[in-house]
Design an enzyme around this catalytic site. Structure first.
Site, PDB file in Angstrom:
ATOM      1  N   ASP A 119       0.694  -1.417   0.012  1.00  0.00           N
ATOM      2  CA  ASP A 119      -0.038  -0.117   0.012  1.00  0.00           C
ATOM      3  C   ASP A 119       0.745   1.435   0.089  1.00  0.00           C
ATOM      4  OD1 ASP A 119      -2.200   1.931   0.178  1.00  0.00           O
ATOM      5  OD2 ASP A 119      -2.705   1.363   2.313  1.00  0.00           O
ATOM      6  N   ASP A 340      -1.728   7.206  -6.607  1.00  0.00           N
ATOM      7  CA  ASP A 340      -2.028   6.090  -5.533  1.00  0.00           C
ATOM      8  C   ASP A 340      -2.216   4.850  -6.101  1.00  0.00           C
ATOM      9  OD1 ASP A 340      -2.331   5.093  -3.150  1.00  0.00           O
ATOM     10  OD2 ASP A 340      -4.632   5.608  -2.908  1.00  0.00           O
TER      11      ASP A 340
END
Length: 462
Positions: A119, A340
């Site tokens: 992540d 992202d």
């Protein structure tokens, strides 16, 4: 939650799994993606975009209260620095209907394998873990995989009385309770989608295998040993690998060993399982990956931590620059944009979303619009006879002159057989816009932390 649509979904996400050895004699670290063909029955497109919107809401709250923070220099590990890079092959895959990356990481001494969500918007690396073993439970066979901290000679908890616990780790949700000075520092780590994990902080050794059969070890990596975790995201994983920009993230720690950078390449989200995609620590030049002309733009660090921000100038559609207020992209105000991998759709705040959607809809008026319940995906249509060449090209322009021009399939996305949607979601203003991983597909992305730059280039990712 399943999507109320008459067709099986084709909305694909990518999963990463680390393989033990490097390929073709090049030392370094590379991760390959694995594609699976069936979505988990409890998950679907609507659930995925719902998770996206919760995540973006949390990012926007960070923007509204943002304060420029200190920069983190990728520190060398015990004076040692690896400048070369290598690859760990994986295969692309789809599973669970959530936009995640899963990696296998070796943790502890001797090393134990755990499967973690990679992540870029998270800074804590943690795993489901057994810290202390008491009584008859110690000899029982585990029904689920956990990191056995009690079997690692390098596992060292952080005292709850330390300044590190009480001050430095406050942003990582360290708890104030401290029954005795030598008790471990505890955390209650919360994610933007409502998932959470409880555990204790420790310093631990992380091991990478090199192509020459040697081992590269990172010592004193901050990890979390979690006794419990809740959230659908953790069903397929043992924990999370924190690759965000933070002094305690694995990305910053590993950058000190592998040339100050990491990168990944995402194949088309509908690719067959024999097509590879990669996550790389170190320079991409020494691994077997073909990239067409890498462009660079400034990577703005320390503004919306732990996310990676970029300076956007505007968006054009069909060579026409859209009328989007400059404050939408102002990182020093209440706007900005981030890249992202943990968000699937590209999310634009309202002042940018409306003109982008209006410009793209004009080319789709000849197709029947469909009334489908897919959360924030506003515009879906019957795609029979669709030709991507009729859609004007969208370009993201950066302040320093760099241009990112994704293929049409990255923003006119497949939702089901015969159904396509404009792959944008709207976010409230003020707030941040997000370039999601579907928009990033078929491109190589390099996060150079040492030089504060983001590199990107068209690639088949093989």
């Amino acid at each position: 939650m399943a999507v109320s649509m008459p067709y099986p979904l084709l909305f694909i996400v990518f999963l990463l799994f680390i393989i033990a050895d490097f390929v073709n004699g090049h030392p370094g670290v590379k991760y390959q993606l694995i594609r699976r063909h069936d979505l988990h029955p409890k998950w679907g497109l609507r659930q995925l975009v719902h998770s996206d919107m919760i995540r973006v809401g949390a990012i926007s709250r960070k923007v509204r209260r943002q304060v420029r923070e200190d920069r983190y220099e990728p520190a060398c590990n015990n004076g040692s620095r690896e400048h070369s890079s290598g690859e760990l092959p994986m295969h692309s895959g789809a599973d669970y209907g959530v936009g995640l990356y899963l990696v296998k990481l070796r943790v502890g001494s001797p090393a134990q394998k755990v499967v973690l969500i990679a992540d870029t918007g998270s800074d804590l690396t943690w795993s489901k873990c057994r810290y202390k073993c008491r009584g008859a439970r110690c000899g029982r066979r585990q029904r689920r995989r956990v990191f056995r901290a009690d079997r690692s000679s390098s596992f060292r908890t952080l005292p709850c009385s330390s300044t590190t616990c009480k001050t430095d780790l406050a942003n990582l949700f360290s708890l104030s309770r401290c029954p005795s000075p030598l008790d471990p520092c505890s955390y209650d780590y919360r994610y933007s989608d409502g998932s959470a994990t409880l555990g204790v902080f420790a310093n631990e050794t992380v091991t990478f295998s090199l192509a020459n059969r040697r081992k590269a070890r990172l010592h004193d990596v901050l990890v979390g040993c979690s006794e419990s975790a809740r959230g659908q995201s953790f069903v397929a994983a043992d924990g999370v690998m924190g690759l965000g920009y933070s002094n305690y993230s694995l990305a910053v720690k590993a950058a000190g060993r592998f040339g100050g950078k990491f990168s990944y390449c995402l194949v088309d989200h509908l690719s067959p399982k024999n097509v590879s995609s990669y996550l790389i620590f170190g320079s991409h030049k020494e691994v077997n990956i073909s990239v067409v002309r890498i462009r660079y733009t400034e990577l703005v660090l320390g503004v919306i931590n732990p996310f990676y921000a970029v300076n956007v100038k505007g968006i054009s559609v069909g060579s026409i620059m859209l009328d989007i207020p400059a404050e939408v992209w102002d990182l020093n105000g209440v706007g900005g944009a981030i890249v992202d991998s943990g968000t699937s759709l590209t999310v634009l705040t309202q002042p940018a979303y409306q003109p982008v959607m209006a410009a793209l809809r004009q080319s789709l008026l000849g197709f029947k619009r469909l009334d489908l319940d897919i959360g924030p995906l506003e515009y879906c249509f019957n795609s029979t006879g669709f030709d991507a060449a009729t859609v004007p090209r969208l370009v993201l322009h950066f302040v320093d002159g760099a241009r990112f021009e994704p293929p049409v399939k990255s923003y006119v996305i497949d939702a089901a057989p015969g159904v396509k949607c404009l792959g944008f979601a709207a976010a409230a203003w003020p707030g941040a816009s997000v370039v999601g991983n579907i928009m990033q597909q078929n491109h190589f992305w390099e996060f150079d932390l040492g030089k504060s730059r983001l590199g990107f280039g068209t690639s088949s990712c093989v």
